[in-house]
Design a protein around this motif. Structure first.
Motif, PDB file in Angstrom:
ATOM      1  N   SER A 129      14.391 -29.499  40.132  1.00  0.00           N
ATOM      2  CA  SER A 129      13.009 -29.037  40.077  1.00  0.00           C
ATOM      3  C   SER A 129      12.490 -29.064  38.644  1.00  0.00           C
ATOM      4  O   SER A 129      13.136 -28.545  37.729  1.00  0.00           O
ATOM      5  CB  SER A 129      12.907 -27.617  40.638  1.00  0.00           C
ATOM      6  OG  SER A 129      11.693 -27.004  40.283  1.00  0.00           O
ATOM      7  N   ASN A 130      11.308 -29.637  38.451  1.00  0.00           N
ATOM      8  CA  ASN A 130      10.709 -29.661  37.122  1.00  0.00           C
ATOM      9  C   ASN A 130      10.392 -28.253  36.650  1.00  0.00           C
ATOM     10  O   ASN A 130      10.621 -27.910  35.481  1.00  0.00           O
ATOM     11  CB  ASN A 130       9.421 -30.497  37.138  1.00  0.00           C
ATOM     12  CG  ASN A 130       8.745 -30.529  35.783  1.00  0.00           C
ATOM     13  OD1 ASN A 130       9.341 -30.948  34.789  1.00  0.00           O
ATOM     14  ND2 ASN A 130       7.486 -30.111  35.731  1.00  0.00           N
ATOM     15  N   GLU A 131       9.868 -27.398  37.552  1.00  0.00           N
ATOM     16  CA  GLU A 131       9.547 -26.023  37.178  1.00  0.00           C
ATOM     17  C   GLU A 131      10.809 -25.269  36.759  1.00  0.00           C
ATOM     18  O   GLU A 131      10.800 -24.512  35.794  1.00  0.00           O
ATOM     19  CB  GLU A 131       8.860 -25.294  38.342  1.00  0.00           C
ATOM     20  CG  GLU A 131       7.449 -25.757  38.641  1.00  0.00           C
ATOM     21  CD  GLU A 131       7.417 -27.004  39.488  1.00  0.00           C
ATOM     22  OE1 GLU A 131       8.493 -27.454  39.952  1.00  0.00           O
ATOM     23  OE2 GLU A 131       6.322 -27.556  39.692  1.00  0.00           O
ATOM     24  N   ALA A 132      11.916 -25.489  37.485  1.00  0.00           N
ATOM     25  CA  ALA A 132      13.160 -24.815  37.140  1.00  0.00           C
ATOM     26  C   ALA A 132      13.677 -25.278  35.784  1.00  0.00           C
ATOM     27  O   ALA A 132      14.186 -24.494  34.990  1.00  0.00           O
ATOM     28  CB  ALA A 132      14.212 -25.068  38.222  1.00  0.00           C
ATOM     29  N   ASN A 133      13.539 -26.558  35.493  1.00  0.00           N
ATOM     30  CA  ASN A 133      13.994 -27.071  34.202  1.00  0.00           C
ATOM     31  C   ASN A 133      13.146 -26.530  33.061  1.00  0.00           C
ATOM     32  O   ASN A 133      13.666 -26.276  31.970  1.00  0.00           O
ATOM     33  CB  ASN A 133      13.979 -28.604  34.211  1.00  0.00           C
ATOM     34  CG  ASN A 133      15.078 -29.177  35.098  1.00  0.00           C
ATOM     35  OD1 ASN A 133      16.137 -28.584  35.241  1.00  0.00           O
ATOM     36  ND2 ASN A 133      14.821 -30.335  35.690  1.00  0.00           N
ATOM     37  N   LEU A 134      11.848 -26.360  33.285  1.00  0.00           N
ATOM     38  CA  LEU A 134      10.998 -25.741  32.272  1.00  0.00           C
ATOM     39  C   LEU A 134      11.456 -24.314  32.005  1.00  0.00           C
ATOM     40  O   LEU A 134      11.497 -23.860  30.853  1.00  0.00           O
ATOM     41  CB  LEU A 134       9.531 -25.748  32.732  1.00  0.00           C
ATOM     42  CG  LEU A 134       8.827 -27.098  32.783  1.00  0.00           C
ATOM     43  CD1 LEU A 134       7.421 -26.931  33.334  1.00  0.00           C
ATOM     44  CD2 LEU A 134       8.777 -27.739  31.411  1.00  0.00           C
ATOM     45  N   TRP A 135      11.776 -23.598  33.084  1.00  0.00           N
ATOM     46  CA  TRP A 135      12.279 -22.225  32.971  1.00  0.00           C
ATOM     47  C   TRP A 135      13.530 -22.200  32.097  1.00  0.00           C
ATOM     48  O   TRP A 135      13.663 -21.381  31.185  1.00  0.00           O
ATOM     49  CB  TRP A 135      12.566 -21.708  34.373  1.00  0.00           C
ATOM     50  CG  TRP A 135      13.443 -20.499  34.473  1.00  0.00           C
ATOM     51  CD1 TRP A 135      14.812 -20.477  34.501  1.00  0.00           C
ATOM     52  CD2 TRP A 135      13.021 -19.136  34.572  1.00  0.00           C
ATOM     53  NE1 TRP A 135      15.263 -19.186  34.627  1.00  0.00           N
ATOM     54  CE2 TRP A 135      14.194 -18.353  34.671  1.00  0.00           C
ATOM     55  CE3 TRP A 135      11.781 -18.509  34.609  1.00  0.00           C
ATOM     56  CZ2 TRP A 135      14.156 -16.965  34.793  1.00  0.00           C
ATOM     57  CZ3 TRP A 135      11.745 -17.127  34.722  1.00  0.00           C
ATOM     58  CH2 TRP A 135      12.909 -16.371  34.825  1.00  0.00           C
ATOM     59  N   ILE A 136      14.462 -23.107  32.360  1.00  0.00           N
ATOM     60  CA  ILE A 136      15.718 -23.148  31.607  1.00  0.00           C
ATOM     61  C   ILE A 136      15.461 -23.491  30.148  1.00  0.00           C
ATOM     62  O   ILE A 136      16.020 -22.872  29.234  1.00  0.00           O
ATOM     63  CB  ILE A 136      16.683 -24.166  32.241  1.00  0.00           C
ATOM     64  CG1 ILE A 136      17.129 -23.670  33.616  1.00  0.00           C
ATOM     65  CG2 ILE A 136      17.897 -24.403  31.338  1.00  0.00           C
ATOM     66  CD1 ILE A 136      17.871 -24.700  34.433  1.00  0.00           C
ATOM     67  N   GLU A 137      14.589 -24.465  29.893  1.00  0.00           N
ATOM     68  CA  GLU A 137      14.275 -24.855  28.518  1.00  0.00           C
ATOM     69  C   GLU A 137      13.708 -23.691  27.719  1.00  0.00           C
ATOM     70  O   GLU A 137      14.039 -23.509  26.544  1.00  0.00           O
ATOM     71  CB  GLU A 137      13.276 -26.017  28.517  1.00  0.00           C
ATOM     72  CG  GLU A 137      13.868 -27.340  28.975  1.00  0.00           C
ATOM     73  CD  GLU A 137      12.808 -28.417  29.076  1.00  0.00           C
ATOM     74  OE1 GLU A 137      11.693 -28.225  28.530  1.00  0.00           O
ATOM     75  OE2 GLU A 137      13.071 -29.459  29.709  1.00  0.00           O
ATOM     76  N   GLU A 138      12.836 -22.898  28.348  1.00  0.00           N
ATOM     77  CA  GLU A 138      12.241 -21.765  27.649  1.00  0.00           C
ATOM     78  C   GLU A 138      13.215 -20.594  27.525  1.00  0.00           C
ATOM     79  O   GLU A 138      13.108 -19.789  26.592  1.00  0.00           O
ATOM     80  CB  GLU A 138      10.966 -21.305  28.381  1.00  0.00           C
ATOM     81  CG  GLU A 138       9.853 -22.335  28.378  1.00  0.00           C
ATOM     82  CD  GLU A 138       9.413 -22.729  26.974  1.00  0.00           C
ATOM     83  OE1 GLU A 138       9.547 -21.907  26.047  1.00  0.00           O
ATOM     84  OE2 GLU A 138       8.966 -23.868  26.796  1.00  0.00           O
ATOM     85  N   MET A 139      14.170 -20.502  28.438  1.00  0.00           N
ATOM     86  CA  MET A 139      15.145 -19.418  28.392  1.00  0.00           C
ATOM     87  C   MET A 139      16.199 -19.642  27.310  1.00  0.00           C
ATOM     88  O   MET A 139      16.633 -18.676  26.653  1.00  0.00           O
ATOM     89  CB  MET A 139      15.835 -19.284  29.753  1.00  0.00           C
ATOM     90  CG  MET A 139      16.945 -18.235  29.784  1.00  0.00           C
ATOM     91  SD  MET A 139      17.614 -17.968  31.441  1.00  0.00           S
ATOM     92  CE  MET A 139      18.285 -19.594  31.807  1.00  0.00           C
TER      93      MET A 139
END
Length: 380
Positions: free
Chosen positions: A52-62
């Motif tokens: 998921s692109n949204e999940a990867n964005l979440w991980i990148e920001e975390m």
């Protein structure tokens, strides 16, 4: 003919007098801080691969926050000096009624969510009804961190149908009162309360559209252990093998709900003037802005000052955005929140003449941050 325009008439908040910084744990639980990466918080929020692109964005920001045991949280408002979750909710409710220029006799329904309720079995609605002198029905409503939003939908439906004229919604949380402080999950949590009145509003203002989906996939993500500490009931939450589903759910419904609410309101996301995302973690808002492709100046992030106040976060952020002049009359505002084992919720509303309760005494720094949105330095 019924007026089809229904929205928030008044909005108020209450903050406790105590401020808990990271030094509280460094001083009282130094070993806990040193071992943080092996405990609850680290296990609950660990990077997981996803398509998921949204999940990867979440991980990148975390990821930038993983080296900080407090995950970007610097301050939390906590109860002290005889305060509790009931006093916070009562103060907010009184402020909301006063701002709306209403009395107890004008309220047709009260909807209450308390995290955790003093009346563990039955909830706290009856307490607030009695304390405020209400003679109307009083309901307890539960949807975890999305409770205020689900209550808003319920209040909206009651007023729009003509069943009620004015509905009072009270949401309060005092995590410091029941979460054990010697667990890293408490690093994130704060206390506070909000209250708002939902009524008919001027034509074309108020709630224009919504989208709500359940988050059933998060069920079982945490085991809750009830402890007895010298007669005081406390809780400890431990992530299970299904904890990853909690992270995945954060991203699964986000864009669907935001876009669905905008569609229901008859607008596109590029027409929204301001976004309010409930921010249980410091990186949450930025991942939201990236997922929707919006300007970060169109939203607000006060996690460093307030921590996670659960269901109180959406109305709390909405209040500070309005007090700070970030939201203006006629603006389109999108609210989003998600609740563990609850619901993923989004609303689009046109901001009107919403009366605000007075600013809590110890919140000038928070208001200034809301005005400038200058990030708070993460303590080493």
């Amino acid at each position: 003919m019924l007026n089809q325009s229904v929205g928030i008439r008044s909005l108020a908040i209450s903050l406790p007098s105590g401020v808990r910084t990271n030094d509280f744990w460094r001083k009282n639980y130094p070993d806990l801080v040193k071992q943080a990466e092996q405990l609850t918080l680290a296990k609950a929020f660990a990077p997981e691969k996803s398509d998921s692109n949204e999940a990867n964005l979440w991980i990148e920001e975390m990821i930038p926050y993983l080296s900080d045991p407090f995950r970007g949280c610097v301050e939390r408002r906590v109860i002290s000096n005889g305060e509790d979750v009931l006093t916070l909710g009562y103060q907010a409710a009184c402020q909301a009624l006063e701002a709306a220029d209403l009395t107890a006799e004008d309220i047709d329904l009260a909807i209450v969510n308390t995290m955790m309720p003093k009346g563990i079995i039955v909830g706290d609605a009856a307490f607030f009804a009695g304390k405020l002198g209400l003679h109307c029905p009083a309901w307890n409503l539960e949807s975890a961190c999305s409770a205020a939003m689900v209550a808003l939908q319920t209040a909206y439906a009651q007023v729009r149908s003509g069943e009620c004229r004015n509905v009072l919604v009270i949401t309060s949380a005092a995590y410091s009162d029941f979460l054990v402080p010697n667990d890293t999950l408490s690093f994130l949590m704060g206390d506070g309360a909000s209250a708002f009145v939902v009524s008919e509003v001027n034509t074309n203002y108020g709630i224009l559209g919504s989208k709500i989906l359940n988050t059933s996939e998060t069920w079982g993500g945490f085991d809750v252990h009830v402890l007895n500490d010298r007669g005081k009931v406390q809780m400890q939450m431990q992530p299970t093998e299904n904890a990853g589903a909690v992270q995945q759910s954060v991203n699964k419904h986000f864009c669907t709900c935001c876009e669905g609410a905008a569609t229901a309101a008859g607008v596109t996301l590029d027409k929204i003037n301001f976004f309010v995302f409930h921010a249980p973690m410091a990186w949450y808002v930025k991942s939201c802005t990236r997922a929707l492709g919006i300007d970060p100046t169109q939203t607000i992030n006060l996690n460093s000052y307030l921590g996670n106040i659960g269901p109180v976060l959406p109305p709390m952020y909405l209040y500070f955005a309005a007090q700070a002049g970030r939201i203006h009359e006629n603006d389109l505002v999108l609210l989003y929140a998600i609740g563990y084992s609850g619901n993923s919720t989004a609303f689009v509303m046109r901001w009107g003449d919403v009366a605000l309760g007075s600013l809590p005494k110890n919140s000038e720094k928070i208001l200034q941050a809301a005005r400038s949105q200058a990030p708070m330095t993460v303590a080493a």
